[in-house]
Every structure is written in structure tokens, then in C-alpha cells.
Design a protein around this motif. Sequence first.
Motif, PDB file in Angstrom:
ATOM      1  N   ARG A  81       0.828  -1.198   0.000  1.00 25.42           N
ATOM      2  CA  ARG A  81       0.000   0.000   0.000  1.00 25.42           C
ATOM      3  C   ARG A  81       0.869   1.258   0.000  1.00 25.42           C
ATOM      4  NH1 ARG A  81      -1.900   2.678   4.329  1.00 25.42           N
ATOM      5  NH2 ARG A  81      -1.368   0.914   5.689  1.00 25.42           N
ATOM      6  N   GLU A  83       1.917   5.256   0.527  1.00 23.52           N
ATOM      7  CA  GLU A  83       1.700   6.228   1.593  1.00 23.52           C
ATOM      8  C   GLU A  83       1.316   7.598   1.029  1.00 23.52           C
ATOM      9  OE1 GLU A  83       4.135   8.236   5.366  1.00 23.52           O
ATOM     10  OE2 GLU A  83       5.188   6.989   3.900  1.00 23.52           O
ATOM     11  N   VAL A 142       7.214  -1.592   4.275  1.00 21.78           N
ATOM     12  CA  VAL A 142       6.415  -0.977   5.334  1.00 21.78           C
ATOM     13  C   VAL A 142       5.495   0.078   4.716  1.00 21.78           C
ATOM     14  CG1 VAL A 142       6.471   0.458   7.403  1.00 21.78           C
ATOM     15  CG2 VAL A 142       8.113  -1.410   7.127  1.00 21.78           C
ATOM     16  N   PRO A 143       4.180  -0.025   4.872  1.00 21.44           N
ATOM     17  CA  PRO A 143       3.270   0.929   4.251  1.00 21.44           C
ATOM     18  C   PRO A 143       3.130   2.247   5.008  1.00 21.44           C
ATOM     19  CG  PRO A 143       2.023  -0.759   5.394  1.00 21.44           C
ATOM     20  CD  PRO A 143       3.468  -1.163   5.498  1.00 21.44           C
ATOM     21  N   SER A 144       3.518   2.281   6.273  1.00 25.10           N
ATOM     22  CA  SER A 144       3.326   3.484   7.082  1.00 25.10           C
ATOM     23  C   SER A 144       4.551   4.385   7.018  1.00 25.10           C
ATOM     24  CB  SER A 144       3.047   3.095   8.536  1.00 25.10           C
ATOM     25  OG  SER A 144       4.211   2.538   9.123  1.00 25.10           O
ATOM     26  N   THR A 145       4.469   5.502   7.714  1.00 25.31           N
ATOM     27  CA  THR A 145       5.564   6.465   7.723  1.00 25.31           C
ATOM     28  C   THR A 145       6.799   5.946   8.447  1.00 25.31           C
ATOM     29  OG1 THR A 145       6.072   8.796   8.168  1.00 25.31           O
ATOM     30  CG2 THR A 145       4.882   7.581   9.873  1.00 25.31           C
ATOM     31  N   TYR A 146       6.671   4.828   9.149  1.00 21.47           N
ATOM     32  CA  TYR A 146       7.823   4.237   9.830  1.00 21.47           C
ATOM     33  C   TYR A 146       8.892   3.768   8.846  1.00 21.47           C
ATOM     34  CZ  TYR A 146       5.737   4.351  14.464  1.00 21.47           C
ATOM     35  OH  TYR A 146       5.206   4.778  15.661  1.00 21.47           O
ATOM     36  N   LYS A 147       8.540   3.671   7.569  1.00 27.70           N
ATOM     37  CA  LYS A 147       9.528   3.286   6.564  1.00 27.70           C
ATOM     38  C   LYS A 147      10.710   4.245   6.540  1.00 27.70           C
ATOM     39  CE  LYS A 147       6.691   3.627   3.135  1.00 27.70           C
ATOM     40  NZ  LYS A 147       6.170   3.514   1.754  1.00 27.70           N
TER      41      LYS A 147
END
Length: 290
Positions: A81, A83, A142-147
Motif C-alpha cells: 500500500r 503512503e 512498510v506501508p506506514s511512515t515508519y519506513k
Amino acid sequence: MGNKALELNPPNATYHLSTHGSDWLWAAFSVFGVSLLAVVAWTFSRPRGTRLFHQIAIVVLTTGSLAYFSMASDLGATPVRVEFRGDGTRQIWFVRYIQWFISFPLLLLELLLATGLSLSDIFTTLFMGIVLVITGLVAALVPSTYKWGYYTFGVAALFYIWYVLLWHGPHTTFAAGGVLRTGYLMAAGYLSFLLLLYPIAWACAEGGNVITVTSEMIWYGILDILAGPVFLFFFLWELRGVDYATFGLHSGKYTDKGAYAGHTTQPGYGNTVQPAGTAPVTTADAAGNV
């Protein structure tokens, strides 16, 4: 007959590879494949004991050929997914990271073996190369901002690699002298500049979804060709006149049947018969020969 890769292997994400992108990947695969055949022929033209750097190049080019065959066939990707910039999923090409996981540390090894760095320094640099690739893969998945946290760890590893390539390595004593030092400085500067462009490409592609998958393939493909076949041919050419004995690389085993010229073996038995008056050869003695 046209390119039917996407018909036989349909894309699995919203943002995916196009047929034109697949055409480009087939062209890149051809570059890697032809380069591999050329280096194999070059390797066998050299005497035994002077093939180490060429054999490392063979591994890098073989890995690249397999990766680009997979990507050109629209294989080796998984949907993740996005971001930014829209909804849906984007193809993340894990096969590319497998390629980099193998080839990038070997490219560093190719360079650093020419320096006077200790094995511990070389090992740490290769590890940082692996960290750079793995953090890039995890960040892409990783789909979230943690990438971007993983992205930061990867960039930190890259700074360490730059330090070794551009500062620590050049300040060591080169085994082959000034000729090899000049070639190393050019090769290290060239590779370091290319390494600057990879994180930028990642931020625009897997990270920010700014460019299309096809544009991503073109960008990474150009970088991989420059860091793979072009870099390897340049570096191997610089090594063509270097005496490999100056590197001090020994296998610890016999590689020449002529080493056994003074020995005979009784038919039907595995025992070696020494000529009269000759001291027996010990394991320690044999281990010191190449």
C-alpha cells in the motif's frame, strides 16, 4: 512477436510495470548477459592464480542477469500500500533487493581487496553494505511512515561506507603501489557518486510514490548497469598489469599438479612414496603452498 510478459504474468498492484518498462528491462538483461559472457571469456584467458577479481565479477553479473530476467518477466514483486500521492498498492521488487544483497557487498570487496585495509575493516564495511540493502527492503515493504526510520538507518550505513571508500581506504598502504592507488581512487569516487543516486531514486519510487514503476525501472536500471558491467570492466582493466602476488592472497591448498612432481604413488594404494633421502611432507608444509 511482441513482448507478452505482462499478459503471461499479470501485474499484481495498482501501480505496476508497463510493457515499455518490461522492454527496457529486457534490454538491461541483455547488457548484463553479454557482459557476463565477456568476463567469463576474459577470466579463462588469464593464468590460474590471477582470476579472483574476475570471478567476483562473474558472481555479480550472474546475479544481475537473473534479477533482470525476473523483473523483465514481471516476476519478483509484491504489492504494498502506498503512503503518498494516491491510493492503492505499488509493486515492490524484492528480487532487486536480493540482487543487491549479493552484488553490493561483492562490489565493495572488489574495491577494498586492493587496499591495505585489515580484514576487520573490510568485514565491517561489507556488513554496512548489507545493512544498507536490508533496511531499504524493509522500508519499501512498510506501508506506514515508519519506513523513513529504516531509510535513515540505511543512509547512516551509507555514510560509513563513504568514509571507508573515500578516506580510510586511500590512506592505507596499497600492496601494488601508486599505480593501483590511482585506479582505486577513480573507481571509489565513481562508485561513491552512484551510491548517492540510489537513495534519491528510492525516495522518489518506493518511498514517495513520486515516479511511476516504469520510470523507477529505467532509473535503477541505468544505475545498475553503471555500477555493474561498466564499473567492473573499468576496474578489471585497471588491474590488468598488476602482479597478483603483491596482494598476498593464498588458498592454503595445492592448485598445481606440478607440486607433486617429486612424488610417486604405488598402483592400487593410496600411500605416497617419497624419494630416498627426502624428508616427509607434513600437512603444515603443504598448507603453505598455493
